[in-house]
Scaffold this motif. Structure first.
Motif, PDB file in Angstrom:
ATOM      1  N   LEU A  57       0.826  -1.212   0.000  1.00 37.61           N
ATOM      2  CA  LEU A  57       0.000   0.000   0.000  1.00 37.61           C
ATOM      3  C   LEU A  57       0.860   1.262   0.000  1.00 37.61           C
ATOM      4  O   LEU A  57       0.499   2.274  -0.612  1.00 37.61           O
ATOM      5  N   ILE A  58       2.007   1.210   0.676  1.00 39.98           N
ATOM      6  CA  ILE A  58       2.900   2.360   0.700  1.00 39.98           C
ATOM      7  C   ILE A  58       3.631   2.495  -0.632  1.00 39.98           C
ATOM      8  O   ILE A  58       3.679   3.579  -1.229  1.00 39.98           O
ATOM      9  N   ASP A  59       4.190   1.392  -1.121  1.00 38.15           N
ATOM     10  CA  ASP A  59       4.955   1.437  -2.372  1.00 38.15           C
ATOM     11  C   ASP A  59       4.087   1.847  -3.561  1.00 38.15           C
ATOM     12  O   ASP A  59       4.566   2.505  -4.492  1.00 38.15           O
ATOM     13  N   SER A  60       2.821   1.453  -3.541  1.00 32.91           N
ATOM     14  CA  SER A  60       1.925   1.765  -4.663  1.00 32.91           C
ATOM     15  C   SER A  60       1.454   3.207  -4.659  1.00 32.91           C
ATOM     16  O   SER A  60       0.848   3.668  -5.631  1.00 32.91           O
ATOM     17  N   GLY A  61       1.698   3.934  -3.568  1.00 38.83           N
ATOM     18  CA  GLY A  61       1.236   5.314  -3.467  1.00 38.83           C
ATOM     19  C   GLY A  61      -0.156   5.445  -2.897  1.00 38.83           C
ATOM     20  O   GLY A  61      -0.686   6.559  -2.792  1.00 38.83           O
ATOM     21  N   GLU A  62      -0.777   4.335  -2.518  1.00 38.30           N
ATOM     22  CA  GLU A  62      -2.141   4.357  -2.009  1.00 38.30           C
ATOM     23  C   GLU A  62      -2.270   5.213  -0.752  1.00 38.30           C
ATOM     24  O   GLU A  62      -3.296   5.866  -0.526  1.00 38.30           O
ATOM     25  N   LEU A  63      -1.222   5.247   0.060  1.00 37.49           N
ATOM     26  CA  LEU A  63      -1.255   6.026   1.298  1.00 37.49           C
ATOM     27  C   LEU A  63      -0.738   7.441   1.100  1.00 37.49           C
ATOM     28  O   LEU A  63      -0.930   8.304   1.959  1.00 37.49           O
ATOM     29  N   GLY A  64      -0.125   7.713  -0.045  1.00 36.24           N
ATOM     30  CA  GLY A  64       0.481   9.021  -0.257  1.00 36.24           C
ATOM     31  C   GLY A  64       1.806   9.135   0.474  1.00 36.24           C
ATOM     32  O   GLY A  64       2.309   8.165   1.057  1.00 36.24           O
ATOM     33  N   GLU A  65       2.361  10.317   0.486  1.00 36.37           N
ATOM     34  CA  GLU A  65       3.644  10.508   1.160  1.00 36.37           C
ATOM     35  C   GLU A  65       3.495  10.300   2.660  1.00 36.37           C
ATOM     36  O   GLU A  65       2.542  10.765   3.278  1.00 36.37           O
ATOM     37  N   ILE A  66       4.452   9.582   3.242  1.00 32.52           N
ATOM     38  CA  ILE A  66       4.418   9.291   4.674  1.00 32.52           C
ATOM     39  C   ILE A  66       4.601  10.566   5.476  1.00 32.52           C
ATOM     40  O   ILE A  66       5.453  11.403   5.175  1.00 32.52           O
ATOM     41  N   ARG A  67       3.794  10.684   6.541  1.00 34.46           N
ATOM     42  CA  ARG A  67       3.912  11.830   7.440  1.00 34.46           C
ATOM     43  C   ARG A  67       4.303  11.438   8.861  1.00 34.46           C
ATOM     44  O   ARG A  67       4.950  12.211   9.562  1.00 34.46           O
ATOM     45  N   ARG A  68       3.889  10.251   9.295  1.00 35.28           N
ATOM     46  CA  ARG A  68       4.206   9.841  10.669  1.00 35.28           C
ATOM     47  C   ARG A  68       4.156   8.326  10.767  1.00 35.28           C
ATOM     48  O   ARG A  68       3.310   7.676  10.147  1.00 35.28           O
ATOM     49  N   THR A  69       5.082   7.774  11.562  1.00 33.08           N
ATOM     50  CA  THR A  69       5.037   6.351  11.905  1.00 33.08           C
ATOM     51  C   THR A  69       5.080   6.231  13.419  1.00 33.08           C
ATOM     52  O   THR A  69       5.715   7.041  14.099  1.00 33.08           O
ATOM     53  N   ARG A  77       1.272  -2.474  18.176  1.00 34.79           N
ATOM     54  CA  ARG A  77       0.446  -1.619  17.316  1.00 34.79           C
ATOM     55  C   ARG A  77       1.366  -0.758  16.451  1.00 34.79           C
ATOM     56  O   ARG A  77       2.179   0.016  16.958  1.00 34.79           O
ATOM     57  N   LEU A  78       1.222  -0.914  15.156  1.00 31.06           N
ATOM     58  CA  LEU A  78       1.955  -0.105  14.185  1.00 31.06           C
ATOM     59  C   LEU A  78       0.967   0.797  13.454  1.00 31.06           C
ATOM     60  O   LEU A  78      -0.030   0.317  12.904  1.00 31.06           O
ATOM     61  N   GLU A  79       1.251   2.080  13.464  1.00 35.43           N
ATOM     62  CA  GLU A  79       0.392   3.062  12.799  1.00 35.43           C
ATOM     63  C   GLU A  79       1.243   3.895  11.848  1.00 35.43           C
ATOM     64  O   GLU A  79       2.285   4.427  12.243  1.00 35.43           O
ATOM     65  N   VAL A  80       0.810   3.969  10.590  1.00 35.71           N
ATOM     66  CA  VAL A  80       1.511   4.758   9.584  1.00 35.71           C
ATOM     67  C   VAL A  80       0.510   5.730   8.960  1.00 35.71           C
ATOM     68  O   VAL A  80      -0.518   5.309   8.416  1.00 35.71           O
ATOM     69  N   THR A  81       0.814   7.015   9.067  1.00 40.17           N
ATOM     70  CA  THR A  81      -0.067   8.051   8.538  1.00 40.17           C
ATOM     71  C   THR A  81       0.556   8.688   7.308  1.00 40.17           C
ATOM     72  O   THR A  81       1.757   8.991   7.295  1.00 40.17           O
ATOM     73  N   GLY A  82      -0.268   8.871   6.278  1.00 38.86           N
ATOM     74  CA  GLY A  82       0.191   9.518   5.059  1.00 38.86           C
ATOM     75  C   GLY A  82      -0.785  10.590   4.623  1.00 38.86           C
ATOM     76  O   GLY A  82      -1.758  10.890   5.317  1.00 38.86           O
ATOM     77  N   GLU A  83      -0.541  11.141   3.456  1.00 43.17           N
ATOM     78  CA  GLU A  83      -1.400  12.206   2.944  1.00 43.17           C
ATOM     79  C   GLU A  83      -2.814  11.708   2.639  1.00 43.17           C
ATOM     80  O   GLU A  83      -3.755  12.496   2.631  1.00 43.17           O
ATOM     81  N   ARG A  84      -2.977  10.408   2.427  1.00 40.66           N
ATOM     82  CA  ARG A  84      -4.279   9.880   2.021  1.00 40.66           C
ATOM     83  C   ARG A  84      -4.937   9.028   3.110  1.00 40.66           C
ATOM     84  O   ARG A  84      -5.827   8.239   2.821  1.00 40.66           O
ATOM     85  N   GLY A  85      -4.485   9.178   4.358  1.00 38.64           N
ATOM     86  CA  GLY A  85      -5.126   8.449   5.441  1.00 38.64           C
ATOM     87  C   GLY A  85      -4.122   7.827   6.380  1.00 38.64           C
ATOM     88  O   GLY A  85      -2.979   8.293   6.498  1.00 38.64           O
ATOM     89  N   LYS A  86      -4.534   6.762   7.042  1.00 39.16           N
ATOM     90  CA  LYS A  86      -3.615   6.066   7.932  1.00 39.16           C
ATOM     91  C   LYS A  86      -3.910   4.571   7.903  1.00 39.16           C
ATOM     92  O   LYS A  86      -5.041   4.135   7.647  1.00 39.16           O
ATOM     93  N   ILE A  87      -2.865   3.801   8.182  1.00 38.25           N
ATOM     94  CA  ILE A  87      -2.980   2.347   8.253  1.00 38.25           C
ATOM     95  C   ILE A  87      -2.595   1.919   9.662  1.00 38.25           C
ATOM     96  O   ILE A  87      -1.585   2.382  10.206  1.00 38.25           O
ATOM     97  N   VAL A  88      -3.412   1.045  10.248  1.00 38.98           N
ATOM     98  CA  VAL A  88      -3.144   0.537  11.584  1.00 38.98           C
ATOM     99  C   VAL A  88      -3.075  -0.986  11.520  1.00 38.98           C
ATOM    100  O   VAL A  88      -3.982  -1.626  10.984  1.00 38.98           O
ATOM    101  N   ILE A  89      -2.003  -1.545  12.064  1.00 42.59           N
ATOM    102  CA  ILE A  89      -1.878  -2.996  12.199  1.00 42.59           C
ATOM    103  C   ILE A  89      -1.872  -3.325  13.679  1.00 42.59           C
ATOM    104  O   ILE A  89      -1.003  -2.876  14.427  1.00 42.59           O
ATOM    105  N   GLU A  90      -2.860  -4.104  14.106  1.00 42.22           N
ATOM    106  CA  GLU A  90      -2.977  -4.494  15.510  1.00 42.22           C
ATOM    107  C   GLU A  90      -3.906  -5.697  15.605  1.00 42.22           C
ATOM    108  O   GLU A  90      -4.862  -5.803  14.835  1.00 42.22           O
ATOM    109  N   ASP A  91      -3.604  -6.595  16.530  1.00 46.44           N
ATOM    110  CA  ASP A  91      -4.432  -7.777  16.773  1.00 46.44           C
ATOM    111  C   ASP A  91      -4.651  -8.606  15.507  1.00 46.44           C
ATOM    112  O   ASP A  91      -5.742  -9.144  15.267  1.00 46.44           O
ATOM    113  N   GLY A  92      -3.622  -8.684  14.664  1.00 46.95           N
ATOM    114  CA  GLY A  92      -3.698  -9.511  13.471  1.00 46.95           C
ATOM    115  C   GLY A  92      -4.562  -8.936  12.362  1.00 46.95           C
ATOM    116  O   GLY A  92      -4.929  -9.664  11.427  1.00 46.95           O
ATOM    117  N   LYS A  93      -4.890  -7.648  12.436  1.00 47.60           N
ATOM    118  CA  LYS A  93      -5.738  -7.018  11.423  1.00 47.60           C
ATOM    119  C   LYS A  93      -5.059  -5.776  10.853  1.00 47.60           C
ATOM    120  O   LYS A  93      -4.297  -5.102  11.539  1.00 47.60           O
TER     121      LYS A  93
END
Length: 375
Positions: A140-152, A249-265
């Motif tokens: 999702l990051i490499d494809s540009g779906e999240l946009g430029e990374i702003r915070r991890t 819990r891993l959270e990555v925020t970009g220009e197009r939203g954020k992705i959260v990985i936690e509890d296997g989801k």
């Protein structure tokens, strides 16, 4: 090469685990040919478990010179990973190395240079790169779906270890024995995934490490680190071995939203328009971009260690690309070295790392360590 003859260096916990699935025929095109360990008891045990045809050696040099192995899987002490690998490279023998790549980047850089000059297949046992959750995050990051990374932000505190764990070996949690604590023993996988998924290393690091805060150990058992990336993004990494219950819990925020990985989801909070675009066009007093919560379907199939070993064997036999090229082991190690250096000097650490300064300060701690390898 029809079959790759694998030798395992160090038949402790991880070496034994690898030996079991290789000897069990679970790696196509490979066989367990030999093991090496300084313990005669472990070598006898290996013969009993894996058959009298297994070659056993008390020294790495003897194994490498025996002609019985085409490749080795390194599972000995952290400090010995680079030197063991370089001995194999010099003899044209392929290498798969357990984490971490080493204790300090200066030594690992020499290992990488030796690997490049040898032309053999060199891989790291970064088995968590095969976990579908993190593969999807990277996609999702490499494809540009999240946009430029702003915070991890990664909180990884489910590494609980009791005092009895540390007491199980005199070398554990010592500067001379392991070269570090939670950052070097438990977290190399997360540090690798952190840089691998976002695709960049920080430009500078500020870390706070507590040494022996909760356990009777001389290395760190709690860390909070703040990083700044070249593009202006920021990140936080928090870990400990003394928290129960722990969090992952891993959270990555970009220009197009954020992705959260936690509890296997994996959850993608996806903006319908990017934040910069919304900010340029919105004229109201209060508002924010429309956001969709997307529970991204991710496969649960991960063969972990076996997948990395199979990929390495396939690369030796047919030239397929490595999932975890060995030279990438220095990246996560750069992060842990920078965190130590920041804590030791009580200040910011710029990357590229001052490898000589780090090595100097590490040697000071090794010299006063409660564990000395010659005892």
């Amino acid at each position: 090469m029809n079959r790759v003859r694998i030798g395992i260096v160090g038949i402790g916990n991880m070496g034994t685990a690898h030996a079991r699935y290789v000897s069990g025929g679970e790696i196509n095109g490979a066989e367990l040919a030999a093991v090496c360990d300084i313990s005669a008891d472990r070598l006898r045990w290996a013969k009993e478990q894996f058959g009298e045809a297994l070659h056993t050696f008390e020294s790495v040099d003897a194994m490498l010179d025996s002609g019985t192995v085409d490749a080795i899987l390194i599972c000995n002490l952290h400090f010995d990973h680079p030197s063991t690998a370089m001995k194999a490279f010099a003899r044209g023998i392929h290498v798969l190395c357990e984490k971490p790549a080493g204790v300090y980047t200066k030594q690992v850089r020499e290992m990488n240079e030796a690997a490049a000059a040898s032309g053999v297949k060199f891989a790291m046992m970064f088995n968590q790169r095969t976990i579908p959750l993190y593969k999807k995050l990277k996609d999702l990051i490499d494809s540009g779906e999240l946009g430029e990374i702003r915070r991890t932000n990664w909180i990884i505190t489910n590494w609980y270890r009791s005092q009895s764990y540390y007491d199980s070996g005199k070398w554990r949690a010592t500067w001379a024995g392991e070269g570090g604590g939670v950052l070097l023993n438990q977290c190399p996988h997360q540090l690798d995934l952190w840089q691998w998924t976002v695709g960049m290393l920080p430009s500078r690091v500020r870390a706070f490490c507590s040494f022996g805060k909760y356990r009777d150990i001389e290395v760190e058992d709690e860390v909070t680190a703040y990083v700044e990336y070249p593009n202006g993004a920021t990140g936080v990494f928090i870990t400990t071995t003394a928290e129960a219950p722990g969090t992952n819990r891993l959270e990555v925020t970009g220009e197009r939203g954020k992705i959260v990985i936690e509890d296997g989801k994996l959850t993608f909070w996806r903006l319908r328009v990017s934040e910069p675009e919304f900010n340029q066009t919105f004229k109201g007093a209060f508002g924010q971009p429309e956001c969709w919560k997307c529970d991204v379907p991710v496969s649960t199939d991960s063969k972990a260690h076996k997948a990395i070993t199979q990929n390495w064997v396939d690369s030796i036999r047919t030239g397929v690309n490595l999932i975890a090229p060995g030279e990438e082991g220095i990246r996560g190690l750069t992060l842990s070295n920078a965190m130590y250096l920041s804590a030791w000097t009580d200040g910011w650490v710029e990357l590229p790392l001052d490898e000589d300064r780090f090595h100097e300060l590490l040697q000071e701690r090794i010299a006063t360590s409660r564990y000395q390898s010659n005892t």
